[in-house]
Design a protein around this motif. Structure first.
Motif, PDB file in Angstrom:
ATOM      1  N   LYS A  69      -1.929 -14.006  13.736  1.00 22.60           N
ATOM      2  CA  LYS A  69      -0.388 -14.108  14.533  1.00 22.60           C
ATOM      3  C   LYS A  69       0.568 -15.518  14.104  1.00 22.60           C
ATOM      4  N   GLY A  70       1.773 -15.248  13.604  1.00 23.47           N
ATOM      5  CA  GLY A  70       2.163 -15.654  13.289  1.00 23.47           C
ATOM      6  C   GLY A  70       2.221 -16.067  12.203  1.00 23.47           C
ATOM      7  N   ARG A  71       1.260 -15.867  11.194  1.00 22.27           N
ATOM      8  CA  ARG A  71       1.348 -15.968  10.126  1.00 22.27           C
ATOM      9  C   ARG A  71       2.214 -15.124   8.955  1.00 22.27           C
ATOM     10  N   PHE A  72       1.029 -13.746   9.842  1.00 24.38           N
ATOM     11  CA  PHE A  72       1.211 -12.532   8.675  1.00 24.38           C
ATOM     12  C   PHE A  72       2.427 -11.790   9.237  1.00 24.38           C
ATOM     13  N   THR A  73       2.389 -10.699   8.588  1.00 20.62           N
ATOM     14  CA  THR A  73       3.724  -9.887   9.418  1.00 20.62           C
ATOM     15  C   THR A  73       3.459  -8.295   8.618  1.00 20.62           C
ATOM     16  N   ILE A  74       3.500  -7.162   9.520  1.00 20.51           N
ATOM     17  CA  ILE A  74       3.167  -6.076   8.903  1.00 20.51           C
ATOM     18  C   ILE A  74       4.476  -4.907   8.936  1.00 20.51           C
ATOM     19  N   ALA A  75       4.901  -4.822   8.325  1.00 21.19           N
ATOM     20  CA  ALA A  75       6.559  -3.820   8.119  1.00 21.19           C
ATOM     21  C   ALA A  75       5.599  -1.939   7.681  1.00 21.19           C
ATOM     22  N   ARG A  76       6.191  -1.219   7.940  1.00 21.79           N
ATOM     23  CA  ARG A  76       6.087  -0.185   6.733  1.00 21.79           C
ATOM     24  C   ARG A  76       7.777   0.588   6.211  1.00 21.79           C
ATOM     25  N   ASP A  77       7.512   0.737   5.192  1.00 20.57           N
ATOM     26  CA  ASP A  77       8.755   2.381   5.074  1.00 20.57           C
ATOM     27  C   ASP A  77       8.356   3.771   4.644  1.00 20.57           C
ATOM     28  N   ASP A  78       8.675   4.018   5.428  1.00 21.62           N
ATOM     29  CA  ASP A  78       8.064   5.726   5.677  1.00 21.62           C
ATOM     30  C   ASP A  78       9.306   6.549   4.383  1.00 21.62           C
ATOM     31  N   PHE A  79      10.039   6.101   4.475  1.00 21.08           N
ATOM     32  CA  PHE A  79      10.650   6.762   2.685  1.00 21.08           C
ATOM     33  C   PHE A  79      10.111   6.853   1.340  1.00 21.08           C
ATOM     34  N   LYS A  80       8.981   5.868   1.519  1.00 19.63           N
ATOM     35  CA  LYS A  80       8.058   4.821   0.318  1.00 19.63           C
ATOM     36  C   LYS A  80       6.822   5.474   0.471  1.00 19.63           C
ATOM     37  N   ASN A  81       6.532   5.893   2.641  1.00 19.00           N
ATOM     38  CA  ASN A  81       4.929   6.063   2.634  1.00 19.00           C
ATOM     39  C   ASN A  81       4.464   4.909   2.264  1.00 19.00           C
ATOM     40  N   SER A  82       5.205   3.878   2.654  1.00 18.20           N
ATOM     41  CA  SER A  82       4.095   2.532   2.430  1.00 18.20           C
ATOM     42  C   SER A  82       4.067   1.820   3.185  1.00 18.20           C
ATOM     43  N   CYS A 112       0.806  -1.339  -0.150  1.00 20.73           N
ATOM     44  CA  CYS A 112       0.265  -0.218  -0.138  1.00 20.73           C
ATOM     45  C   CYS A 112       0.888   1.213  -0.155  1.00 20.73           C
ATOM     46  N   VAL A 113       0.637   2.095  -0.581  1.00 21.21           N
ATOM     47  CA  VAL A 113       1.878   3.442  -0.301  1.00 21.21           C
ATOM     48  C   VAL A 113       0.661   4.442  -0.702  1.00 21.21           C
ATOM     49  N   ALA A 114       0.421   5.422  -0.318  1.00 22.61           N
ATOM     50  CA  ALA A 114       0.132   6.955  -0.150  1.00 22.61           C
ATOM     51  C   ALA A 114       1.112   7.762  -1.433  1.00 22.61           C
ATOM     52  N   SER A 115      -0.211   9.003  -1.499  1.00 16.55           N
ATOM     53  CA  SER A 115      -0.147   9.429  -2.423  1.00 16.55           C
ATOM     54  C   SER A 115      -0.439  10.815  -2.079  1.00 16.55           C
ATOM     55  N   GLY A 116       0.522  11.694  -2.520  1.00 13.74           N
ATOM     56  CA  GLY A 116       0.291  13.777  -2.234  1.00 13.74           C
ATOM     57  C   GLY A 116       1.597  13.682  -1.745  1.00 13.74           C
ATOM     58  N   SER A 117       1.149  15.514  -0.895  1.00 15.57           N
ATOM     59  CA  SER A 117       1.960  16.442  -0.382  1.00 15.57           C
ATOM     60  C   SER A 117       2.661  15.969   1.103  1.00 15.57           C
ATOM     61  N   ILE A 118       2.637  14.564   1.556  1.00  8.90           N
ATOM     62  CA  ILE A 118       3.007  13.878   2.547  1.00  8.90           C
ATOM     63  C   ILE A 118       4.161  14.330   3.334  1.00  8.90           C
ATOM     64  N   THR A 119       4.177  14.392   4.476  1.00  8.39           N
ATOM     65  CA  THR A 119       5.205  14.985   5.314  1.00  8.39           C
ATOM     66  C   THR A 119       5.023  13.861   6.613  1.00  8.39           C
TER      67      THR A 119
END
Length: 121
Positions: free
Chosen positions: A64-77, A22-29
């Motif tokens: 739990k134990g099957r799914f993993t969530i992660a984020r990349d703030d440089f990519k707003n993802s 999932c990627v967020a688009s816009g003038s995001i800070t």
């Protein structure tokens, strides 16, 4: 204007894996908490996993134990790695951000359009 766009859904056999993005688009800070929710046919939307901007994570018991969530703030993802998928994981998966700060203002409770995950038995 801010948008969340998901990708990565599809059809997979039970026991298989998929990775949602999932990627967020816009003038995001900055983006506060992000997460994934899902809605199966005839059921209410439910939480799958969330992650704070500090990296704290929370998962529904069913994943739990099957799914993993992660984020990349440089990519707003935000991402959801789903392993050992089961037929009951079949649903439309929605990306969510509780607050997105923009160069001018902010947006609260932003949802993506959803991506369908189908797990066959």
């Amino acid at each position: 204007q801010v948008q969340l766009v998901e990708s990565g859904g599809g059809l997979v056999q039970a026991g298989g894996s998929l990775k949602l993005s999932c990627v967020a688009s816009g003038s995001i800070t900055r983006i506060n908490g992000m997460g994934w929710y899902r809605q199966a046919p005839g059921k209410q939307r439910e939480l799958v996993a969330t992650i704070t901007n500090s990296g704290w994570t929370n998962y529904a018991d069913a994943v739990k134990g099957r799914f993993t969530i992660a984020r990349d703030d440089f990519k707003n993802s935000v991402y959801l790695q789903m392993n050992n998928l089961k037929p009951e994981d079949t649903a439309v998966y929605y990306c969510y951000a509780d607050r997105i700060y923009l160069m001018a203002g902010h947006s609260n409770e932003v949802w993506g359009q959803g991506t369908l995950v189908t797990v066959s038995s």
